[in-house]
Enzyme design. Structure first.
Site, PDB file in Angstrom:
ATOM      1  N   LYS A 190       9.977  -4.169  13.586  1.00  0.00           N
ATOM      2  CA  LYS A 190      10.394  -3.551  12.326  1.00  0.00           C
ATOM      3  C   LYS A 190      11.327  -2.378  12.574  1.00  0.00           C
ATOM      4  CE  LYS A 190       6.327  -2.827  10.389  1.00  0.00           C
ATOM      5  NZ  LYS A 190       5.312  -2.507   9.360  1.00  0.00           N
ATOM      6  N   HIS A 224      -1.221 -37.856  10.995  1.00  0.00           N
ATOM      7  CA  HIS A 224       0.046 -38.580  11.159  1.00  0.00           C
ATOM      8  C   HIS A 224       1.132 -37.666  11.705  1.00  0.00           C
ATOM      9  CE1 HIS A 224      -1.553 -42.078   8.987  1.00  0.00           C
ATOM     10  NE2 HIS A 224      -2.244 -41.164   8.324  1.00  0.00           N
ATOM     11  N   LYS A 280       0.828  -1.208   0.000  1.00  0.00           N
ATOM     12  CA  LYS A 280       0.000   0.000   0.000  1.00  0.00           C
ATOM     13  C   LYS A 280       0.860   1.254   0.000  1.00  0.00           C
ATOM     14  CE  LYS A 280      -3.745  -0.003   2.494  1.00  0.00           C
ATOM     15  NZ  LYS A 280      -4.718   0.069   3.620  1.00  0.00           N
ATOM     16  N   GLU A 313      10.465  -5.742   3.161  1.00  0.00           N
ATOM     17  CA  GLU A 313      10.577  -7.065   2.551  1.00  0.00           C
ATOM     18  C   GLU A 313      10.091  -7.026   1.101  1.00  0.00           C
ATOM     19  OE1 GLU A 313       9.348  -7.856   6.931  1.00  0.00           O
ATOM     20  OE2 GLU A 313       8.886  -6.415   5.343  1.00  0.00           O
ATOM     21  N   GLU A 346      -3.449 -11.518  14.444  1.00  0.00           N
ATOM     22  CA  GLU A 346      -3.094 -10.116  14.265  1.00  0.00           C
ATOM     23  C   GLU A 346      -4.267  -9.213  14.632  1.00  0.00           C
ATOM     24  OE1 GLU A 346      -0.001  -8.558  11.246  1.00  0.00           O
ATOM     25  OE2 GLU A 346      -1.942  -8.174  10.277  1.00  0.00           O
ATOM     26  N   GLY A 355      -4.814  -4.873   5.511  1.00  0.00           N
ATOM     27  CA  GLY A 355      -4.112  -5.841   4.681  1.00  0.00           C
ATOM     28  C   GLY A 355      -4.662  -7.247   4.782  1.00  0.00           C
ATOM     29  N   ARG A 356      -4.959  -7.706   5.994  1.00  0.00           N
ATOM     30  CA  ARG A 356      -5.421  -9.087   6.169  1.00  0.00           C
ATOM     31  C   ARG A 356      -6.875  -9.265   5.750  1.00  0.00           C
ATOM     32  NH1 ARG A 356      -4.278  -6.529  10.817  1.00  0.00           N
ATOM     33  NH2 ARG A 356      -5.863  -6.249  12.436  1.00  0.00           N
TER      34      ARG A 356
END
Length: 531
Positions: free
Chosen positions: A496, A367, A192, A198, A336, A250-251
Protein backbone atom coordinates in the site's frame (compact mmCIF):
# COMPACT_ATOMS: atom_id res chain seq x y z
CA UNK A 1 10.66 -31.90 19.68
CA UNK A 2 6.90 -32.35 19.67
CA UNK A 3 6.64 -31.87 15.89
CA UNK A 4 9.38 -34.46 15.27
CA UNK A 5 7.61 -36.88 17.59
CA UNK A 6 4.33 -36.31 15.81
CA UNK A 7 5.96 -37.01 12.45
CA UNK A 8 6.78 -40.51 13.65
CA UNK A 9 3.01 -41.08 13.66
CA UNK A 10 2.62 -39.92 10.05
CA UNK A 11 2.37 -42.24 7.07
CA UNK A 12 -0.43 -44.51 8.19
CA UNK A 13 -2.80 -45.75 5.48
CA UNK A 14 -6.21 -44.16 5.76
CA UNK A 15 -7.76 -47.24 4.20
CA UNK A 16 -6.13 -49.45 6.83
CA UNK A 17 -7.19 -47.14 9.66
CA UNK A 18 -10.77 -47.21 8.40
CA UNK A 19 -10.90 -50.99 8.88
CA UNK A 20 -11.24 -50.41 12.63
CA UNK A 21 -14.97 -50.82 13.34
CA UNK A 22 -15.13 -47.80 15.65
CA UNK A 23 -12.91 -45.50 13.55
CA UNK A 24 -15.73 -43.29 12.29
CA UNK A 25 -17.37 -42.97 15.71
CA UNK A 26 -14.10 -42.10 17.43
CA UNK A 27 -12.94 -39.57 14.84
CA UNK A 28 -15.91 -37.25 14.72
CA UNK A 29 -17.23 -34.33 16.76
CA UNK A 30 -20.82 -33.13 17.00
CA UNK A 31 -22.04 -29.74 18.18
CA UNK A 32 -25.59 -28.42 18.18
CA UNK A 33 -26.80 -30.11 15.02
CA UNK A 34 -23.51 -30.21 13.11
CA UNK A 35 -21.20 -33.17 12.59
CA UNK A 36 -17.48 -32.85 11.82
CA UNK A 37 -15.98 -36.09 10.48
CA UNK A 38 -12.19 -36.41 10.33
CA UNK A 39 -12.01 -40.20 10.10
CA UNK A 40 -10.78 -40.05 6.49
CA UNK A 41 -7.40 -38.69 7.53
CA UNK A 42 -4.18 -40.44 8.46
CA UNK A 43 -4.37 -39.20 12.04
CA UNK A 44 -3.86 -42.08 14.46
CA UNK A 45 -4.95 -42.32 18.10
CA UNK A 46 -1.37 -41.60 19.12
CA UNK A 47 -1.16 -38.60 16.81
CA UNK A 48 -4.38 -37.18 18.20
CA UNK A 49 -3.15 -37.62 21.76
CA UNK A 50 0.07 -35.82 20.83
CA UNK A 51 -1.78 -32.97 19.14
CA UNK A 52 -4.07 -32.54 22.15
CA UNK A 53 -1.04 -32.45 24.42
CA UNK A 54 0.48 -29.84 22.13
CA UNK A 55 -2.66 -27.71 22.39
CA UNK A 56 -2.50 -27.88 26.16
CA UNK A 57 1.21 -27.15 26.46
CA UNK A 58 0.96 -24.22 24.05
CA UNK A 59 -1.72 -22.69 26.26
CA UNK A 60 -4.79 -22.82 24.02
CA UNK A 61 -7.19 -22.97 26.95
CA UNK A 62 -5.52 -20.12 28.80
CA UNK A 63 -5.30 -17.91 25.73
CA UNK A 64 -8.93 -18.71 24.89
CA UNK A 65 -10.09 -17.38 28.25
CA UNK A 66 -7.88 -14.34 27.85
CA UNK A 67 -9.53 -13.57 24.52
CA UNK A 68 -13.07 -13.91 25.84
CA UNK A 69 -12.08 -11.95 28.94
CA UNK A 70 -10.85 -8.89 27.05
CA UNK A 71 -7.10 -9.28 27.61
CA UNK A 72 -5.02 -7.50 24.97
CA UNK A 73 -3.81 -10.68 23.25
CA UNK A 74 -3.05 -8.74 20.03
CA UNK A 75 0.28 -7.60 21.43
CA UNK A 76 1.72 -5.96 18.31
CA UNK A 77 -1.18 -3.52 18.24
CA UNK A 78 -1.86 -3.49 21.99
CA UNK A 79 -5.51 -4.48 21.55
CA UNK A 80 -8.06 -6.90 22.84
CA UNK A 81 -9.63 -9.33 20.36
CA UNK A 82 -13.36 -9.17 20.92
CA UNK A 83 -15.32 -9.91 17.78
CA UNK A 84 -17.05 -12.44 20.05
CA UNK A 85 -18.58 -9.49 21.92
CA UNK A 86 -20.56 -8.51 18.82
CA UNK A 87 -22.60 -11.72 19.09
CA UNK A 88 -22.60 -12.17 22.88
CA UNK A 89 -25.86 -12.61 24.80
CA UNK A 90 -27.76 -9.73 26.36
CA UNK A 91 -26.57 -10.47 29.91
CA UNK A 92 -22.89 -10.82 28.99
CA UNK A 93 -20.33 -8.55 30.63
CA UNK A 94 -16.95 -8.14 28.92
CA UNK A 95 -14.50 -5.60 30.27
CA UNK A 96 -11.60 -3.87 28.54
CA UNK A 97 -9.40 -1.77 30.84
CA UNK A 98 -12.03 -2.13 33.53
CA UNK A 99 -14.97 -0.86 31.45
CA UNK A 100 -17.81 -3.06 30.20
CA UNK A 101 -17.90 -2.84 26.40
CA UNK A 102 -21.27 -4.55 26.00
CA UNK A 103 -23.53 -1.48 26.49
CA UNK A 104 -21.79 0.15 23.52
CA UNK A 105 -22.12 -3.00 21.42
CA UNK A 106 -25.82 -3.29 22.21
CA UNK A 107 -26.39 0.40 21.50
CA UNK A 108 -24.89 0.18 17.99
CA UNK A 109 -26.73 -3.06 17.26
CA UNK A 110 -29.97 -1.43 18.40
CA UNK A 111 -29.36 1.54 16.10
CA UNK A 112 -28.70 -0.86 13.23
CA UNK A 113 -31.97 -2.69 13.90
CA UNK A 114 -33.94 0.54 14.05
CA UNK A 115 -32.42 1.81 10.81
CA UNK A 116 -33.00 -1.53 9.07
CA UNK A 117 -36.63 -1.68 10.15
CA UNK A 118 -37.18 1.92 9.07
CA UNK A 119 -35.61 1.39 5.64
CA UNK A 120 -37.18 -2.02 4.99
CA UNK A 121 -40.59 -0.55 5.79
CA UNK A 122 -40.06 2.06 3.07
CA UNK A 123 -39.87 4.98 5.49
CA UNK A 124 -36.22 5.89 4.73
CA UNK A 125 -36.55 7.21 1.20
CA UNK A 126 -34.22 8.38 -1.49
CA UNK A 127 -34.96 11.15 -3.94
CA UNK A 128 -37.22 8.76 -5.85
CA UNK A 129 -39.04 7.01 -3.03
CA UNK A 130 -38.39 3.81 -1.05
CA UNK A 131 -34.92 2.26 -1.28
CA UNK A 132 -34.83 -0.63 -3.73
CA UNK A 133 -31.08 -1.32 -3.89
CA UNK A 134 -28.13 -1.18 -1.52
CA UNK A 135 -24.53 -0.87 -2.68
CA UNK A 136 -21.94 -1.88 -0.08
CA UNK A 137 -18.51 -0.34 -0.76
CA UNK A 138 -15.64 -1.85 1.18
CA UNK A 139 -12.63 -4.09 0.75
CA UNK A 140 -11.15 -7.06 2.58
CA UNK A 141 -13.25 -7.99 5.59
CA UNK A 142 -15.63 -5.09 5.03
CA UNK A 143 -16.47 -6.63 1.65
CA UNK A 144 -15.95 -10.39 1.82
CA UNK A 145 -17.97 -10.92 4.99
CA UNK A 146 -21.20 -9.16 4.02
CA UNK A 147 -20.96 -10.32 0.42
CA UNK A 148 -20.46 -13.95 1.41
CA UNK A 149 -23.20 -13.83 4.04
CA UNK A 150 -25.72 -12.09 1.81
CA UNK A 151 -25.22 -14.63 -0.96
CA UNK A 152 -25.33 -17.55 1.48
CA UNK A 153 -28.68 -16.47 2.93
CA UNK A 154 -30.42 -15.66 -0.34
CA UNK A 155 -33.55 -17.70 0.59
CA UNK A 156 -34.13 -15.31 3.50
CA UNK A 157 -33.99 -12.07 1.50
CA UNK A 158 -37.07 -9.93 1.89
CA UNK A 159 -35.42 -6.51 1.81
CA UNK A 160 -33.71 -4.38 -0.83
CA UNK A 161 -31.42 -5.95 -3.41
CA UNK A 162 -27.79 -5.85 -2.26
CA UNK A 163 -24.72 -5.26 -4.43
CA UNK A 164 -21.05 -5.21 -3.49
CA UNK A 165 -18.08 -3.20 -4.75
CA UNK A 166 -14.48 -3.61 -3.57
CA UNK A 167 -11.92 -3.38 -6.35
CA UNK A 168 -10.38 -0.02 -7.20
CA UNK A 169 -10.63 -1.16 -10.83
CA UNK A 170 -13.25 1.18 -12.27
CA UNK A 171 -14.90 -1.77 -13.98
CA UNK A 172 -16.15 -3.01 -10.62
CA UNK A 173 -18.17 0.04 -9.64
CA UNK A 174 -19.15 0.82 -13.21
CA UNK A 175 -20.70 -2.60 -13.71
CA UNK A 176 -22.36 -2.45 -10.30
CA UNK A 177 -24.01 0.95 -10.80
CA UNK A 178 -25.03 0.23 -14.37
CA UNK A 179 -28.80 -0.23 -14.38
CA UNK A 180 -29.40 0.99 -10.82
CA UNK A 181 -31.72 3.89 -10.08
CA UNK A 182 -29.68 6.61 -8.36
CA UNK A 183 -32.86 7.96 -6.74
CA UNK A 184 -33.67 4.71 -4.92
CA UNK A 185 -30.19 3.37 -4.15
CA UNK A 186 -28.57 3.46 -0.71
CA UNK A 187 -24.76 3.37 -0.54
CA UNK A 188 -22.93 1.96 2.49
CA UNK A 189 -19.30 3.08 2.75
CA UNK A 190 -17.48 0.64 5.03
CA UNK A 191 -14.08 1.88 6.17
CA UNK A 192 -13.09 2.12 9.83
CA UNK A 193 -10.70 5.02 9.20
CA UNK A 194 -12.57 6.40 6.17
CA UNK A 195 -9.21 6.65 4.42
CA UNK A 196 -8.88 3.25 2.69
CA UNK A 197 -7.86 4.29 -0.81
CA UNK A 198 -9.88 1.69 -2.73
CA UNK A 199 -13.02 2.26 -0.68
CA UNK A 200 -12.88 6.05 -0.71
CA UNK A 201 -12.13 6.20 -4.44
CA UNK A 202 -15.22 4.09 -5.08
CA UNK A 203 -17.26 6.11 -2.57
CA UNK A 204 -16.53 9.40 -4.32
CA UNK A 205 -17.34 7.83 -7.69
CA UNK A 206 -20.67 6.59 -6.33
CA UNK A 207 -21.44 9.99 -4.84
CA UNK A 208 -20.76 11.79 -8.11
CA UNK A 209 -22.88 9.21 -9.96
CA UNK A 210 -25.77 9.77 -7.58
CA UNK A 211 -25.54 13.56 -7.91
CA UNK A 212 -25.47 13.36 -11.72
CA UNK A 213 -28.51 11.11 -11.86
CA UNK A 214 -30.83 12.94 -9.47
CA UNK A 215 -30.17 11.10 -6.23
CA UNK A 216 -29.64 12.71 -2.84
CA UNK A 217 -26.30 11.68 -1.29
CA UNK A 218 -27.14 13.56 1.93
CA UNK A 219 -29.95 11.06 2.55
CA UNK A 220 -28.74 8.02 0.61
CA UNK A 221 -25.27 7.42 2.05
CA UNK A 222 -24.45 5.48 5.21
CA UNK A 223 -21.02 5.05 6.78
CA UNK A 224 -19.60 2.18 8.79
CA UNK A 225 -16.68 3.98 10.37
CA UNK A 226 -15.24 5.38 13.58
CA UNK A 227 -13.89 8.54 11.86
CA UNK A 228 -16.91 10.78 12.43
CA UNK A 229 -15.02 13.91 11.41
CA UNK A 230 -14.29 12.41 8.00
CA UNK A 231 -17.78 11.01 7.53
CA UNK A 232 -19.17 14.46 8.37
CA UNK A 233 -16.87 16.09 5.83
CA UNK A 234 -18.14 13.58 3.27
CA UNK A 235 -21.70 14.68 4.01
CA UNK A 236 -23.05 11.76 6.01
CA UNK A 237 -25.24 12.67 8.99
CA UNK A 238 -24.15 11.29 12.40
CA UNK A 239 -27.32 9.23 12.80
CA UNK A 240 -26.30 7.24 9.72
CA UNK A 241 -22.78 6.49 10.94
CA UNK A 242 -22.27 3.13 12.66
CA UNK A 243 -18.92 2.62 14.36
CA UNK A 244 -17.08 -0.28 15.93
CA UNK A 245 -14.11 -0.51 18.29
CA UNK A 246 -10.52 -1.22 17.31
CA UNK A 247 -10.74 -4.58 19.07
CA UNK A 248 -12.75 -5.88 16.09
CA UNK A 249 -10.51 -6.81 13.17
CA UNK A 250 -11.86 -6.33 9.66
CA UNK A 251 -11.90 -10.02 8.75
CA UNK A 252 -13.80 -10.78 11.98
CA UNK A 253 -16.29 -7.91 11.68
CA UNK A 254 -19.35 -9.26 9.82
CA UNK A 255 -21.15 -9.65 13.16
CA UNK A 256 -21.51 -5.90 13.69
CA UNK A 257 -21.97 -2.75 11.58
CA UNK A 258 -19.97 -4.27 8.71
CA UNK A 259 -22.87 -6.71 8.42
CA UNK A 260 -25.40 -3.89 7.89
CA UNK A 261 -26.03 -4.85 4.24
CA UNK A 262 -26.77 -8.41 5.37
CA UNK A 263 -29.19 -7.12 7.99
CA UNK A 264 -30.96 -4.96 5.41
CA UNK A 265 -31.33 -7.98 3.13
CA UNK A 266 -32.64 -10.52 5.65
CA UNK A 267 -34.02 -8.33 8.44
CA UNK A 268 -32.97 -7.80 12.07
CA UNK A 269 -34.68 -10.94 13.37
CA UNK A 270 -32.82 -13.21 10.95
CA UNK A 271 -29.61 -11.31 11.66
CA UNK A 272 -30.15 -12.04 15.35
CA UNK A 273 -30.39 -15.74 14.45
CA UNK A 274 -27.07 -15.40 12.65
CA UNK A 275 -25.54 -13.87 15.78
CA UNK A 276 -27.07 -16.61 17.93
CA UNK A 277 -25.40 -19.27 15.81
CA UNK A 278 -22.03 -17.62 16.33
CA UNK A 279 -22.67 -17.31 20.07
CA UNK A 280 -23.62 -20.99 20.27
CA UNK A 281 -20.30 -21.97 18.69
CA UNK A 282 -18.54 -19.63 21.15
CA UNK A 283 -20.16 -21.45 24.05
CA UNK A 284 -19.20 -24.83 22.61
CA UNK A 285 -15.63 -23.65 22.04
CA UNK A 286 -15.33 -22.44 25.64
CA UNK A 287 -17.04 -25.38 27.34
CA UNK A 288 -16.37 -28.58 25.39
CA UNK A 289 -13.34 -30.73 26.32
CA UNK A 290 -10.56 -30.36 23.78
CA UNK A 291 -11.02 -33.81 22.27
CA UNK A 292 -14.74 -33.14 21.70
CA UNK A 293 -14.32 -29.50 20.76
CA UNK A 294 -15.14 -28.89 17.10
CA UNK A 295 -12.94 -25.79 16.51
CA UNK A 296 -10.05 -27.44 18.35
CA UNK A 297 -10.26 -30.68 16.40
CA UNK A 298 -10.69 -28.82 13.09
CA UNK A 299 -7.53 -26.87 13.97
CA UNK A 300 -5.56 -29.94 15.05
CA UNK A 301 -6.57 -31.76 11.86
CA UNK A 302 -5.39 -28.75 9.86
CA UNK A 303 -2.06 -28.70 11.70
CA UNK A 304 -1.70 -32.45 11.24
CA UNK A 305 -1.96 -31.96 7.49
CA UNK A 306 0.11 -28.78 7.16
CA UNK A 307 2.82 -29.22 9.78
CA UNK A 308 3.12 -32.95 10.33
CA UNK A 309 2.25 -34.39 6.91
CA UNK A 310 3.65 -31.18 5.35
CA UNK A 311 0.92 -30.59 2.79
CA UNK A 312 1.28 -26.90 1.87
CA UNK A 313 -2.32 -26.18 0.81
CA UNK A 314 -5.84 -27.14 1.74
CA UNK A 315 -9.01 -26.94 -0.31
CA UNK A 316 -12.32 -25.72 1.13
CA UNK A 317 -15.10 -27.40 -0.87
CA UNK A 318 -18.63 -26.40 0.10
CA UNK A 319 -21.25 -28.45 -1.69
CA UNK A 320 -23.62 -25.51 -1.56
CA UNK A 321 -23.73 -23.00 -4.40
CA UNK A 322 -24.79 -20.25 -2.03
CA UNK A 323 -21.50 -20.72 -0.18
CA UNK A 324 -19.56 -19.99 -3.36
CA UNK A 325 -17.81 -17.03 -1.69
CA UNK A 326 -16.96 -18.94 1.50
CA UNK A 327 -13.59 -20.20 0.19
CA UNK A 328 -12.52 -16.63 -0.56
CA UNK A 329 -13.79 -15.48 2.83
CA UNK A 330 -11.86 -18.25 4.61
CA UNK A 331 -8.84 -17.58 2.43
CA UNK A 332 -8.62 -14.08 3.90
CA UNK A 333 -9.56 -15.22 7.40
CA UNK A 334 -6.85 -17.87 7.51
CA UNK A 335 -4.07 -16.49 5.33
CA UNK A 336 -4.21 -12.92 6.63
CA UNK A 337 -4.40 -14.24 10.20
CA UNK A 338 -1.76 -16.98 10.18
CA UNK A 339 0.37 -16.13 7.15
CA UNK A 340 3.18 -14.76 9.33
CA UNK A 341 6.94 -15.26 9.34
CA UNK A 342 7.59 -14.41 12.98
CA UNK A 343 6.19 -15.58 16.28
CA UNK A 344 4.60 -13.25 18.82
CA UNK A 345 7.98 -12.47 20.40
CA UNK A 346 9.48 -11.43 17.05
CA UNK A 347 11.57 -14.57 16.51
CA UNK A 348 11.34 -16.42 13.21
CA UNK A 349 8.64 -19.07 12.97
CA UNK A 350 10.41 -22.41 13.27
CA UNK A 351 7.58 -24.68 12.16
CA UNK A 352 6.16 -22.79 9.19
CA UNK A 353 3.08 -20.61 9.13
CA UNK A 354 -0.44 -21.33 7.92
CA UNK A 355 -1.13 -23.13 4.63
CA UNK A 356 -2.45 -21.76 1.35
CA UNK A 357 -6.26 -21.93 1.46
CA UNK A 358 -8.33 -22.13 -1.70
CA UNK A 359 -11.43 -23.77 -3.09
CA UNK A 360 -14.65 -23.66 -5.07
CA UNK A 361 -18.15 -25.01 -4.53
CA UNK A 362 -19.07 -28.51 -5.59
CA UNK A 363 -19.90 -29.89 -8.02
CA UNK A 364 -18.23 -27.23 -10.21
CA UNK A 365 -14.78 -28.01 -8.88
CA UNK A 366 -15.12 -31.63 -9.91
CA UNK A 367 -14.90 -30.51 -13.52
CA UNK A 368 -11.94 -28.21 -12.88
CA UNK A 369 -9.24 -29.09 -10.34
CA UNK A 370 -10.35 -32.43 -8.87
CA UNK A 371 -8.19 -34.11 -11.51
CA UNK A 372 -5.12 -32.88 -9.62
CA UNK A 373 -6.64 -33.69 -6.23
CA UNK A 374 -7.24 -37.30 -7.24
CA UNK A 375 -4.23 -38.07 -9.46
CA UNK A 376 -1.74 -35.21 -9.10
CA UNK A 377 1.61 -35.73 -7.41
CA UNK A 378 0.94 -33.32 -4.53
CA UNK A 379 -1.56 -34.23 -1.83
CA UNK A 380 -4.26 -31.63 -1.13
CA UNK A 381 -6.27 -32.16 2.08
CA UNK A 382 -9.92 -31.42 1.29
CA UNK A 383 -12.50 -29.92 3.62
CA UNK A 384 -15.98 -30.81 2.38
CA UNK A 385 -19.15 -29.29 3.79
CA UNK A 386 -22.73 -30.04 2.84
CA UNK A 387 -26.31 -29.63 4.09
CA UNK A 388 -28.58 -32.64 4.38
CA UNK A 389 -31.46 -30.58 2.99
CA UNK A 390 -31.73 -27.78 0.48
CA UNK A 391 -34.20 -24.91 0.46
CA UNK A 392 -35.85 -25.96 -2.79
CA UNK A 393 -38.14 -28.82 -1.73
CA UNK A 394 -39.45 -29.23 -5.26
CA UNK A 395 -35.88 -29.80 -6.44
CA UNK A 396 -34.87 -32.38 -3.85
CA UNK A 397 -33.65 -34.70 -6.59
CA UNK A 398 -30.99 -32.06 -7.30
CA UNK A 399 -29.98 -32.10 -3.66
CA UNK A 400 -29.76 -35.88 -3.55
CA UNK A 401 -27.31 -35.72 -6.45
CA UNK A 402 -25.35 -33.00 -4.66
CA UNK A 403 -25.09 -35.07 -1.49
CA UNK A 404 -24.14 -38.19 -3.46
CA UNK A 405 -21.34 -36.34 -5.22
CA UNK A 406 -19.97 -34.84 -2.01
CA UNK A 407 -19.88 -38.14 -0.15
CA UNK A 408 -18.56 -39.99 -3.20
CA UNK A 409 -15.65 -37.60 -3.63
CA UNK A 410 -14.38 -38.09 -0.09
CA UNK A 411 -14.73 -41.84 -0.46
CA UNK A 412 -12.93 -41.82 -3.82
CA UNK A 413 -10.05 -39.76 -2.42
CA UNK A 414 -9.60 -42.30 0.35
CA UNK A 415 -10.28 -45.52 -1.56
CA UNK A 416 -8.50 -44.84 -4.83
CA UNK A 417 -8.18 -47.50 -7.53
CA UNK A 418 -5.26 -49.92 -7.84
CA UNK A 419 -3.60 -51.21 -11.00
CA UNK A 420 -5.25 -54.62 -10.81
CA UNK A 421 -8.72 -53.08 -10.77
CA UNK A 422 -7.78 -50.72 -13.58
CA UNK A 423 -6.49 -53.63 -15.67
CA UNK A 424 -9.73 -55.53 -15.19
CA UNK A 425 -11.75 -52.49 -16.27
CA UNK A 426 -9.65 -52.14 -19.42
CA UNK A 427 -9.84 -55.87 -20.13
CA UNK A 428 -13.64 -55.63 -20.02
CA UNK A 429 -13.42 -52.62 -22.34
CA UNK A 430 -11.65 -54.81 -24.93
CA UNK A 431 -8.01 -53.74 -24.47
CA UNK A 432 -5.09 -56.15 -24.23
CA UNK A 433 -1.32 -56.25 -24.24
CA UNK A 434 0.67 -53.02 -24.01
CA UNK A 435 -2.38 -50.95 -24.90
CA UNK A 436 -4.19 -52.42 -21.88
CA UNK A 437 -1.24 -51.57 -19.61
CA UNK A 438 -1.09 -48.01 -20.90
CA UNK A 439 -4.83 -47.44 -20.59
CA UNK A 440 -4.91 -49.01 -17.12
CA UNK A 441 -2.06 -46.82 -15.87
CA UNK A 442 -4.08 -43.71 -16.65
CA UNK A 443 -6.98 -45.01 -14.59
CA UNK A 444 -5.10 -45.68 -11.36
CA UNK A 445 -5.98 -43.46 -8.40
CA UNK A 446 -3.42 -43.52 -5.58
CA UNK A 447 -6.06 -43.10 -2.87
CA UNK A 448 -5.17 -42.50 0.79
CA UNK A 449 -5.86 -38.81 0.22
CA UNK A 450 -7.20 -37.05 3.31
CA UNK A 451 -10.46 -35.21 3.70
CA UNK A 452 -12.82 -33.97 6.38
CA UNK A 453 -16.56 -33.44 6.06
CA UNK A 454 -18.84 -31.01 7.89
CA UNK A 455 -22.55 -31.89 7.70
CA UNK A 456 -25.53 -29.84 8.91
CA UNK A 457 -29.26 -29.94 8.32
CA UNK A 458 -29.83 -26.83 6.18
CA UNK A 459 -27.99 -23.56 5.56
CA UNK A 460 -29.89 -21.13 7.79
CA UNK A 461 -28.77 -17.85 9.40
CA UNK A 462 -28.09 -19.78 12.62
CA UNK A 463 -26.02 -22.44 10.84
CA UNK A 464 -24.04 -19.85 8.90
CA UNK A 465 -23.20 -18.15 12.19
CA UNK A 466 -22.00 -21.47 13.57
CA UNK A 467 -19.83 -22.19 10.53
CA UNK A 468 -18.13 -18.79 10.48
CA UNK A 469 -17.44 -18.86 14.23
CA UNK A 470 -16.14 -22.43 13.88
CA UNK A 471 -13.52 -21.32 11.39
CA UNK A 472 -12.67 -18.17 13.35
CA UNK A 473 -11.86 -20.27 16.40
CA UNK A 474 -9.98 -22.79 14.26
CA UNK A 475 -7.71 -19.95 13.12
CA UNK A 476 -7.27 -18.83 16.73
CA UNK A 477 -6.25 -22.30 17.92
CA UNK A 478 -3.80 -22.82 15.07
CA UNK A 479 -2.28 -19.39 15.71
CA UNK A 480 -1.80 -20.06 19.42
CA UNK A 481 -0.13 -23.41 18.76
CA UNK A 482 2.17 -21.88 16.14
CA UNK A 483 2.98 -18.92 18.41
CA UNK A 484 1.59 -16.48 15.83
CA UNK A 485 -0.41 -13.30 16.39
CA UNK A 486 -3.49 -14.09 14.31
CA UNK A 487 -4.95 -10.60 14.67
CA UNK A 488 -2.60 -8.19 12.94
CA UNK A 489 -1.77 -7.91 9.23
CA UNK A 490 1.44 -5.96 8.76
CA UNK A 491 2.06 -7.86 5.54
CA UNK A 492 -0.45 -5.71 3.66
CA UNK A 493 1.23 -2.42 4.52
CA UNK A 494 4.33 -2.27 2.31
CA UNK A 495 2.47 -2.75 -0.95
CA UNK A 496 0.00 0.00 0.00
CA UNK A 497 2.84 2.38 0.83
CA UNK A 498 4.58 1.74 -2.48
CA UNK A 499 1.29 2.10 -4.39
CA UNK A 500 0.96 5.66 -3.08
CA UNK A 501 4.46 6.41 -4.37
CA UNK A 502 3.73 4.69 -7.66
CA UNK A 503 0.62 6.62 -8.69
CA UNK A 504 2.42 9.87 -9.67
CA UNK A 505 4.91 7.75 -11.61
CA UNK A 506 2.05 6.11 -13.52
CA UNK A 507 0.60 9.56 -14.16
CA UNK A 508 3.96 10.72 -15.51
CA UNK A 509 4.27 13.52 -12.98
CA UNK A 510 7.45 12.10 -11.44
CA UNK A 511 10.41 10.38 -13.08
CA UNK A 512 10.98 6.82 -11.86
CA UNK A 513 14.72 7.31 -11.42
CA UNK A 514 14.90 5.56 -8.05
CA UNK A 515 13.02 2.48 -9.19
CA UNK A 516 14.58 -0.81 -10.23
CA UNK A 517 15.16 -1.51 -13.91
CA UNK A 518 12.21 -3.89 -14.20
CA UNK A 519 9.75 -1.40 -12.71
CA UNK A 520 11.14 1.41 -14.89
CA UNK A 521 10.70 -0.77 -17.96
CA UNK A 522 7.11 -1.63 -17.03
CA UNK A 523 6.28 2.02 -16.36
CA UNK A 524 7.71 3.02 -19.73
CA UNK A 525 5.68 0.37 -21.53
CA UNK A 526 2.48 1.39 -19.70
CA UNK A 527 3.12 5.07 -20.45
CA UNK A 528 3.56 4.34 -24.16
CA UNK A 529 0.25 2.48 -24.24
CA UNK A 530 -1.61 5.21 -22.32
CA UNK A 531 -0.23 8.20 -24.28
Amino acid sequence: MIWAELRTEAGASINELMKAPDRAARFQVSADGMLFDYAKTSMTEGARDGLLTLAQTRGVETRREEMFGGTAINRTEGRSVLHVALRAGKDTVIKVDGADVMPGVRDVLGRMRAFADYLRAGRHSGAGGAITDVVNIGIGGSHLGPEMGTLALRPYHDGPRCHFVSNVDGADISDCLDGLNAKTTLVIVASKTFTTIETMTNAWTAKHWMERHGGDPSAQFVAVSTAEDKTSDFGIAPERVFGFADWVGGRYSVWGPIGLALMLAIGPERFDEFLAGGAAMDAHFRDAPLDRNMPVMLALTGLWHSHVCEHPTRAVLPYDQRLSRLPAYLQQLEMESNGKRVEMDGSLVQTGSGPVVWGEPGTNGQHAFYQLIHQGTQVVPCEFMVAALGHEAELDHHHRLLLANCLAQSEALMRGRDMATARELMRKAGFNGQELEMQAAHRVFPGDRPSTTLVYERLTPYRLGQIIALYEHRVFVEGVILGINSFDQWGVELGKELAKEMEPLVAGDVAPDDKDASTQNLLAFVKALRD
